[in-house]
Design an enzyme around this catalytic site. Structure first.
Site, PDB file in Angstrom:
ATOM      1  N   GLU A 235      43.127  42.779  44.157  1.00  4.74           N
ATOM      2  CA  GLU A 235      42.252  41.829  43.468  1.00  4.74           C
ATOM      3  C   GLU A 235      42.970  41.186  42.267  1.00  4.74           C
ATOM      4  OE1 GLU A 235      38.673  44.206  42.825  1.00  4.74           O
ATOM      5  OE2 GLU A 235      37.985  43.701  44.845  1.00  4.74           O
ATOM      6  N   ASP A 314      34.119  49.141  50.483  1.00  2.00           N
ATOM      7  CA  ASP A 314      33.989  49.170  49.032  1.00  2.00           C
ATOM      8  C   ASP A 314      32.613  49.693  48.628  1.00  2.00           C
ATOM      9  OD1 ASP A 314      34.325  48.794  46.367  1.00  2.00           O
ATOM     10  OD2 ASP A 314      34.214  46.609  46.409  1.00  2.00           O
ATOM     11  N   GLU A 342      26.795  50.033  41.832  1.00  2.00           N
ATOM     12  CA  GLU A 342      27.120  48.619  42.035  1.00  2.00           C
ATOM     13  C   GLU A 342      26.379  48.019  43.231  1.00  2.00           C
ATOM     14  OE1 GLU A 342      31.312  47.867  42.478  1.00  2.00           O
ATOM     15  OE2 GLU A 342      31.006  45.737  42.860  1.00  2.00           O
TER      16      GLU A 342
HETATM   17  O1  GCW Z   1      34.203  46.492  44.333  1.00  2.00           O
HETATM   18  C1  GCW Z   1      35.106  46.089  43.467  1.00  2.00           C
HETATM   19  C2  GCW Z   1      34.327  45.840  42.227  1.00  2.00           C
HETATM   20  C3  GCW Z   1      35.251  45.527  41.090  1.00  2.00           C
HETATM   21  C4  GCW Z   1      36.194  46.728  40.936  1.00  2.00           C
HETATM   22  C5  GCW Z   1      36.934  46.959  42.229  1.00  2.00           C
HETATM   23  C6  GCW Z   1      37.842  48.167  42.195  1.00  2.00           C
HETATM   24  C7  GCW Z   1      37.215  47.547  38.941  1.00  2.00           C
HETATM   25  O2  GCW Z   1      33.420  44.791  42.468  1.00  2.00           O
HETATM   26  O3  GCW Z   1      34.480  45.321  39.963  1.00  2.00           O
HETATM   27  O4  GCW Z   1      37.093  46.532  39.883  1.00  2.00           O
HETATM   28  O5  GCW Z   1      36.015  47.146  43.257  1.00  2.00           O
HETATM   29  O6  GCW Z   1      37.431  49.218  42.658  1.00  2.00           O
HETATM   30  O7  GCW Z   1      38.958  48.056  41.731  1.00  2.00           O
END
Ligand code: GCW
Length: 611
Positions: A235, A314, A342
């Site tokens: 990311e 995720d 989340e």
């Molecule tokens: O799912 C995503 C989240 C991000 C997070 C990422 C991760 C810290 O939306 O906010 O970043 O995973 O786990 O690195």
């Protein structure tokens, strides 16, 4: 803040301020329970382990320094919950029981639903020492012993934690130390560039020297730091790929820098293409971790731990176990769970996680991993975890980090007893059953049959069936008028082939694949008849309707319980269930309407679905 919070509700309000060791903490905790005739016997080499013995009316707890602390909490909890003490030596399944905070130096917590950071504000460390001690006590009482204080996305000057803010980190570490908790820091792979180097290439000698020197400074300030957590090439975070290097090159370079100080590198395996073209049906995001790391199995140094999320996507409401966790044989693995809700209701909706973790450990032998981590759900809110009932997830995490075989019923039962000791047996069971079923209820109204990702992008709360459909995140359902889901079988993306038998065969065949995972593995027509005789579309409709009705039933249960809860909890619980009900209604109507419009198929029970 006092101890009348969460599961330490019957403990002394405050501990004396200057306790130097875990044994001091143990003695201070015991002092509040004069009825317990427990003598502590320190046997240093036992470490985290402890043993409880009784002779006549006297009791003896033998343990290492931290073992005495864990044994003490176990003894007090058993006393309060009127449970027997276990016999024999008790030892944790995992030596590192880690909690990862996604706290930014600004004070904001990424994906945090419990208020602002407990550690930071305005670009600096800023905390109330009494609150930190309270947090340390909560964590120690459920055996958590490692705390990573900053976000894995190392943004906004957070690199300073390894620079001029190090003395402040050292002060914070000192507050946690008597509770047997050691700190970690998330580090930015590109830190050398910030210090004027032209590269962060892990094979560059200058870069290696930079990290060796940095490690020396860091451990000089905090000699018992556990190590660094690294999110690289994920990311948009920097990483070894920029330099044409592998993740073993990157992780091992850091591992060698921290090794002289006994440090560990926790390297996150959350690596995938987050710029995927939605037209591309060959790339399949869940395959990414396995594809990246399997070829590197066996090439990581001894002090590297590869931290893999429990599922391949995720932290969705339901995912199969990540195949990388099941397959890598020659790498130290940690599993990462997410306590912060989340995708699971954001501490508004009730979602108690232990039943979900039990399912994970059904497919994943606890011995496959050497450590465990969880993304924290804590913050500055008065109850620390946003929703008073979300505390069961923090407490429960500690329980399974010590013993992954602990039953969800046992965790939730004990938590209810410790937190709300005055509930009569009937109301106690009402709460316990509500928590036990909460995950299944949430799943029904948000993601039945593993129909995940129909969530509002970015904020991840509330329904948006096509919200992620044409985005670059690799999270598609590809619903059309006939069918929904991605074919991940051997005839589709081949994802299923990453599993060892017998799971591979189980998932490959839609007739043996568990219903709850059907749309994870298969693309299915709406008129497919499922194992219970209903069509796929009918199951989607039914689960959404049932999920909403079950929230209504939960609300009724809560109204019975509410008058018996402490006033602050009562207010939180009652206001949040109203929001949860509105959320469930929205999910039900939006998702059902979406599929009704697409498929043109009516609900066999003629319930209200919008046109
Ligand atoms: O799912 C995503 C989240 C991000 C997070 C990422 C991760 C810290 O939306 O906010 O970043 O995973 O786990 O690195």
């Amino acid at each position: 803040m006092n101890a009348n919070h969460l599961w330490l509700s019957q403990f002394a309000d405050c501990l004396p301020e200057h306790l130097a060791t875990p044994m001091d903490v143990a003695l201070a905790e015991l002092a509040a329970f004069p009825d317990l005739p427990v003598a502590l016997r320190l046997q240093e080499d036992l470490g985290d382990q402890w043993r409880w013995e009784q002779s006549g009316t006297m009791e003896q707890l033998t343990g290492g320094m931290t073992g005495l602390l864990y044994g003490t909490y176990a003894r007090i909890f058993a006393h309060l919950a009127r449970q027997p003490m276990p016999s024999g030596v008790q030892s944790p399944a995992y030596p590192l029981r880690m909690l990862n905070c996604w706290d930014n130096l600004s004070g904001n917590v990424e994906r945090g639903y419990a208020g602002r950071s407990l550690f930071f504000e305005n670009g600096a460390l800023a905390y109330d020492p009494a609150r930190i001690r309270m947090l340390a006590r909560l964590l120690a009482s459920c055996s958590v012993n490692v705390l990573c204080i900053n976000n894995v996305n190392v943004i906004q000057e957070a690199q300073r934690l390894m620079e001029d803010l190090l003395p402040d980190v050292a002060e914070l570490a000192a507050l946690f130390r008597p509770f047997g908790i050691r700190l970690m820091l998330s580090c930015d792979f590109a830190l050398p560039v910030r210090h004027g180097l032209s590269t962060a290439d892990p094979l560059d000698p200058q870069v290696q020297k930079f990290w060796n020197d940095r490690a020396e400074k860091v451990w000089h300030a905090v000699p018992d730091l556990v190590g660094f957590v690294v999110k690289a090439d994920s990311e948009h975070r920097p990483g070894p790929f920029t330099y044409g290097r592998t993740h073993a090159d990157g992780a091992n370079m850091l591992a060698r820098a921290v090794k002289p100080f006994g440090g560990t590198i926790v390297w996150r395996a959350f690596v995938y293409n987050c710029q995927q073209d939605w037209r591309d049906t060959m790339t399949d995001r869940p395959k990414a971790a396995y594809d990246t790391y399997m070829p590197l199995d066996g090439s990581f140094d001894d002090n590297v731990i590869l931290q893999i999320k429990n599922g391949p996507f995720d932290f969705q409401v339901r995912e199969p176990v990540s195949p990388a966790l099941l397959s890598m044989q020659h790498t130290h693995l940690a599993m990462e769970l997410q306590l912060t809700q989340e995708y699971t209701g954001q501490q508004i909706d009730i979602f108690s996680m232990p039943p979900m973790w039990e399912e994970i450990f059904h497919d994943l032998s606890p011995a496959r991993i050497c450590s465990i981590a969880a993304v924290a759900n804590i913050g500055r809110d008065s109850c620390i975890v946003g929703h008073p009932f979300a505390a069961v997830n923090l407490y429960g995490y500690g329980c399974i980090a010590w013993n992954p075989c602990t039953k969800p019923e046992e965790i939730i039962d004990t938590w209810c007893t410790l937190t709300y000791p005055s509930l009569c047996p009937e109301k106690h069971d009402l709460l316990k059953n509500l928590l036990l079923r909460s995950r299944r209820v949430y799943e029904k109204y948000t993601a039945p049959l593993s129909l995940c990702w129909m969530v509002v992008p970015s904020i991840h709360y509330g329904p948006s069936p096509e919200g992620y459909e044409f985005t670059p995140w690799g999270t598609f359902n590809r619903a059309d008028r006939n069918a929904v889901g991605v074919d991940r079988t051997s005839k589709g993306t081949g994802y299923v082939l990453q599993y060892p038998a017998p799971l591979r065969d189980l998932y490959e065949n839609p007739r043996t694949c568990p219903d709850v995972l059907l749309l994870f593995f298969h693309r299915m027509r709406y008129d497919t008849i499922l194992s219970d005789g209903r069509t796929l579309i009918q199951r989607i409709y039914d689960d959404h309707f049932e999920g909403y009705e079950e929230v209504e039933a939960m609300e009724q249960d809560l109204y019975q319980l509410a008058p018996l809860l402490p006033p602050e909890d009562r207010e939180q619980v009652c206001s949040r269930i109203i929001l949860q009900k509105a959320n469930a209604r929205e999910w039900r109507d939006v998702v059902n309407t979406f599929f009704h419009r697409l498929s043109g198929i009516e609900d066999v029970h003629n319930r209200k679905i919008y046109d």
